[in-house]
Design a protein around this motif. Structure first.
Motif, PDB file in Angstrom:
ATOM      1  N   LEU A   1      -7.945   1.597  -3.743  1.00  0.00           N
ATOM      2  CA  LEU A   1      -7.982   0.633  -2.755  1.00  0.00           C
ATOM      3  C   LEU A   1      -8.844  -0.558  -3.088  1.00  0.00           C
TER       4      LEU A   1
ATOM      5  N   LEU B   1       0.826  -1.321  -0.203  1.00  0.00           N
ATOM      6  CA  LEU B   1      -0.090   0.058  -0.149  1.00  0.00           C
ATOM      7  C   LEU B   1       0.753   1.297   0.056  1.00  0.00           C
TER       8      LEU B   1
ATOM      9  N   GLU C   1      -3.116   5.221   1.235  1.00  0.00           N
ATOM     10  CA  GLU C   1      -3.977   3.932   1.079  1.00  0.00           C
ATOM     11  C   GLU C   1      -3.807   3.275   2.128  1.00  0.00           C
TER      12      GLU C   1
ATOM     13  N   LYS D   1      -7.037  -3.104  -5.122  1.00  0.00           N
ATOM     14  CA  LYS D   1      -6.052  -3.920  -4.286  1.00  0.00           C
ATOM     15  C   LYS D   1      -6.670  -4.907  -3.281  1.00  0.00           C
TER      16      LYS D   1
END
Length: 219
Positions: A199, A152, A156, A202
């Motif tokens: 985000l 990250l 994030e 991910k």
């Protein structure tokens, strides 16, 4: 994500500190006088204060003295002139946790900040946040979705940390901006929506729900 209050009346020095801390993943708020610094420090929400001694309205010594008189143990790093040994001694005796002499290198200030923040964390504080099979490691600053490890960015990380600390709770864009980007960020910006999208890519689209007209929620 740690929040740092910068009390410094020199605009150039304050800007220098803010830019460096933002790059290191911290959220900052800058004030230019001691009265405002004391007001915000009292209000909570900050993990550390960088406090210049020569502030207008109320000098750094008075701010520090009042904070300690009121029992606030918030870590404070004072900024002093290099040749003012008496300022350094007075600051430490008045309850400062550390000091940095001007002029200074940002790397030195950053190292001292990290040490003081680490000291302020209780020994039994958890190093992980979990919700379902989503896990955030606060030490390595990585997320794990099931068996998959996710790297990250600083923002994030701050965004996911906020969601994990408030699972199933609707967080408004204004709340997220204040916590992850700081008080000084433009409330009209769409930066929250942009980072939520990245985000989601991910950690999975279905984990973060859009609550229309309100904000976002971690399901």
């Amino acid at each position: 994500m740690s929040r740092i209050l910068i009390a410094e009346d020199d605009v150039n020095i304050a800007s220098f500190i803010q830019k460096g801390l933002h790059s290191a993943g911290f959220v900052t708020t800058h004030v230019a006088d001691g009265g405002t610094a004391l007001l915000l420090a009292r209000g909570g929400g900050f993990d550390l204060v960088i406090l210049d001694i020569g502030l207008p309205v109320m000098d750094g010594f008075a701010v520090l003295r009042q904070l300690r008189t009121e029992g606030l143990r918030l870590p404070v790093i004072v900024l002093t002139a290099r040749d003012a040994v008496e300022d350094t001694v007075a600051g430490l005796e008045g309850g400062a946790n550390d000091y940095v002499s001007k002029p200074f290198r940002f790397a030195e200030l950053l190292a001292r900040i990290r040490v003081r923040l680490q000291e302020a964390v209780p020994a039994d504080a958890g190093l992980h946040l979990e919700h379902g099979d989503l896990l955030l490691d606060l030490r390595t600053r990585r997320a794990q979705c099931g068996e998959r490890v996710v790297d990250l960015t600083a923002r994030e990380f701050g965004l996911l940390e906020m969601f994990l600390r408030h699972p199933d709770q609707v967080l408004t864009r204004e709340q997220i901006l204040k916590h992850v980007w700081g008080y000084d960020f433009n409330p009209a910006s769409n930066v929250v929506d942009v980072y939520v999208r990245t985000l989601r890519k991910k950690v999975g689209d279905s984990r973060i729900e859009t609550v229309y007209g309100m904000g976002y929620r971690l399901r």
